[in-house]
Design a protein around this motif. Structure first.
Motif, PDB file in Angstrom:
ATOM      1  N   GLY A  39     -59.185   4.112  32.408  1.00 46.70           N
ATOM      2  CA  GLY A  39     -57.882   4.033  33.072  1.00 46.70           C
ATOM      3  C   GLY A  39     -56.863   4.971  32.446  1.00 46.70           C
ATOM      4  O   GLY A  39     -56.108   5.655  33.150  1.00 46.70           O
ATOM      5  N   LEU A  40     -56.849   4.995  31.116  1.00 49.43           N
ATOM      6  CA  LEU A  40     -55.924   5.876  30.397  1.00 49.43           C
ATOM      7  C   LEU A  40     -56.215   7.343  30.730  1.00 49.43           C
ATOM      8  O   LEU A  40     -55.298   8.115  31.050  1.00 49.43           O
ATOM      9  N   PHE A  41     -57.471   7.725  30.694  1.00 51.64           N
ATOM     10  CA  PHE A  41     -57.841   9.111  30.956  1.00 51.64           C
ATOM     11  C   PHE A  41     -57.525   9.508  32.398  1.00 51.64           C
ATOM     12  O   PHE A  41     -57.050  10.621  32.656  1.00 51.64           O
ATOM     13  N   LEU A  42     -57.772   8.619  33.341  1.00 49.92           N
ATOM     14  CA  LEU A  42     -57.467   8.927  34.744  1.00 49.92           C
ATOM     15  C   LEU A  42     -55.962   9.033  34.967  1.00 49.92           C
ATOM     16  O   LEU A  42     -55.508   9.859  35.768  1.00 49.92           O
ATOM     17  N   LYS A  43     -55.188   8.224  34.257  1.00 54.87           N
ATOM     18  CA  LYS A  43     -53.727   8.309  34.351  1.00 54.87           C
ATOM     19  C   LYS A  43     -53.254   9.693  33.919  1.00 54.87           C
ATOM     20  O   LYS A  43     -52.441  10.328  34.608  1.00 54.87           O
ATOM     21  N   TYR A  44     -53.775  10.178  32.795  1.00 55.24           N
ATOM     22  CA  TYR A  44     -53.337  11.483  32.302  1.00 55.24           C
ATOM     23  C   TYR A  44     -53.918  12.634  33.123  1.00 55.24           C
ATOM     24  O   TYR A  44     -53.292  13.686  33.238  1.00 55.24           O
ATOM     25  N   SER A  45     -55.082  12.443  33.712  1.00 54.56           N
ATOM     26  CA  SER A  45     -55.625  13.461  34.609  1.00 54.56           C
ATOM     27  C   SER A  45     -54.693  13.622  35.819  1.00 54.56           C
ATOM     28  O   SER A  45     -54.363  14.750  36.212  1.00 54.56           O
ATOM     29  N   ALA A  46     -54.261  12.507  36.379  1.00 59.09           N
ATOM     30  CA  ALA A  46     -53.341  12.553  37.525  1.00 59.09           C
ATOM     31  C   ALA A  46     -51.994  13.160  37.120  1.00 59.09           C
ATOM     32  O   ALA A  46     -51.397  13.930  37.880  1.00 59.09           O
ATOM     33  N   GLN A  47     -51.524  12.841  35.924  1.00 61.06           N
ATOM     34  CA  GLN A  47     -50.274  13.405  35.430  1.00 61.06           C
ATOM     35  C   GLN A  47     -50.380  14.929  35.394  1.00 61.06           C
ATOM     36  O   GLN A  47     -49.468  15.637  35.828  1.00 61.06           O
ATOM     37  N   ARG A  48     -51.491  15.446  34.863  1.00 61.36           N
ATOM     38  CA  ARG A  48     -51.666  16.893  34.742  1.00 61.36           C
ATOM     39  C   ARG A  48     -51.756  17.558  36.111  1.00 61.36           C
ATOM     40  O   ARG A  48     -51.271  18.666  36.305  1.00 61.36           O
ATOM     41  N   ALA A  49     -52.376  16.888  37.074  1.00 64.75           N
ATOM     42  CA  ALA A  49     -52.426  17.435  38.436  1.00 64.75           C
ATOM     43  C   ALA A  49     -51.002  17.578  38.983  1.00 64.75           C
ATOM     44  O   ALA A  49     -50.669  18.592  39.619  1.00 64.75           O
ATOM     45  N   GLY A  50     -50.163  16.588  38.726  1.00 65.49           N
ATOM     46  CA  GLY A  50     -48.761  16.660  39.140  1.00 65.49           C
ATOM     47  C   GLY A  50     -48.021  17.789  38.444  1.00 65.49           C
ATOM     48  O   GLY A  50     -47.224  18.504  39.065  1.00 65.49           O
ATOM     49  N   TYR A  51     -48.273  17.950  37.158  1.00 69.57           N
ATOM     50  CA  TYR A  51     -47.642  19.036  36.401  1.00 69.57           C
ATOM     51  C   TYR A  51     -48.017  20.391  37.000  1.00 69.57           C
ATOM     52  O   TYR A  51     -47.175  21.283  37.124  1.00 69.57           O
ATOM     53  N   ALA A  52     -49.291  20.549  37.367  1.00 72.57           N
ATOM     54  CA  ALA A  52     -49.742  21.819  37.949  1.00 72.57           C
ATOM     55  C   ALA A  52     -48.990  22.103  39.245  1.00 72.57           C
ATOM     56  O   ALA A  52     -48.551  23.242  39.479  1.00 72.57           O
ATOM     57  N   MET A  53     -48.818  21.093  40.073  1.00 74.22           N
ATOM     58  CA  MET A  53     -48.093  21.286  41.335  1.00 74.22           C
ATOM     59  C   MET A  53     -46.650  21.713  41.078  1.00 74.22           C
ATOM     60  O   MET A  53     -46.134  22.607  41.748  1.00 74.22           O
ATOM     61  N   GLU A  54     -46.007  21.069  40.116  1.00 77.80           N
ATOM     62  CA  GLU A  54     -44.620  21.428  39.785  1.00 77.80           C
ATOM     63  C   GLU A  54     -44.525  22.872  39.299  1.00 77.80           C
ATOM     64  O   GLU A  54     -43.614  23.616  39.693  1.00 77.80           O
ATOM     65  N   LEU A  55     -45.449  23.270  38.446  1.00 76.10           N
ATOM     66  CA  LEU A  55     -45.444  24.635  37.931  1.00 76.10           C
ATOM     67  C   LEU A  55     -45.691  25.637  39.049  1.00 76.10           C
ATOM     68  O   LEU A  55     -45.050  26.700  39.105  1.00 76.10           O
ATOM     69  N   LYS A  56     -46.593  25.309  39.958  1.00 81.67           N
ATOM     70  CA  LYS A  56     -46.893  26.203  41.074  1.00 81.67           C
ATOM     71  C   LYS A  56     -45.668  26.391  41.968  1.00 81.67           C
ATOM     72  O   LYS A  56     -45.452  27.484  42.507  1.00 81.67           O
TER      73      LYS A  56
END
Length: 151
Positions: A39-56
């Motif tokens: 659960g912890l790892f999936l939470k941070y995976s989703a966080q990073r996907a969001g970060y990528a979208m913001e940067l893009k």
């Protein structure tokens, strides 16, 4: 002051970093048997996907594009996440957490480098600071889990 191309390249580098993290966390979630860590790892995976979208979005504002959906192929951070994959093969949560800590520290370093040039990144400095803080908080949580397991 950096040119627009240099700013775009800096941001693309950060996209690679967060995508490396996203992939690393996804792999870690598949490698552990711990439901809590999954659960912890999936939470941070989703966080990073969001970060990528913001940067893009910011790359687009500067006239660039970033089609990269995966991490950087040749970067040092990628090599760090390769270490995570090797740790994953052992399926030992301590090794997985240790490798993730290394990856997160490398990501923070890359954000620090981008944040050093405050003027060039002024229009997205708050975004970079917020994302760096999120990565630092993830690192602290991973370190806490790691300490619990080695005691």
């Amino acid at each position: 002051m950096e040119t627009n191309n240099e700013i775009i390249n800096d941001l693309k580098g950060l996209v690679n970093i967060v995508n490396d993290g996203k992939e690393g966390y996804e792999s870690a979630s598949e490698a552990t048997d711990s439901i809590e860590l999954q659960g912890l790892f999936l939470k941070y995976s989703a966080q990073r996907a969001g970060y990528a979208m913001e940067l893009k979005e910011h790359i687009a504002l500067h006239g660039g594009d970033s089609e990269n959906e995966s991490g950087g192929i040749l970067g040092a951070l990628h090599r760090t996440w390769i270490d995570i994959k090797q740790a994953l093969s052992s399926k030992e949560d301590v090794a997985i957490l240790s490798a993730i800590e290394t990856g997160e520290k490398a990501a923070i370093e890359k954000y620090d480098q981008a944040l050093e040039d405050y003027q060039s990144h002024a229009d997205h400095i708050e975004l970079l600071q917020r994302q760096r803080t999120g990565i630092l908080e993830a690192l602290k949580e991973i370190e806490t889990y790691h300490q619990r397991l080695i005691r």
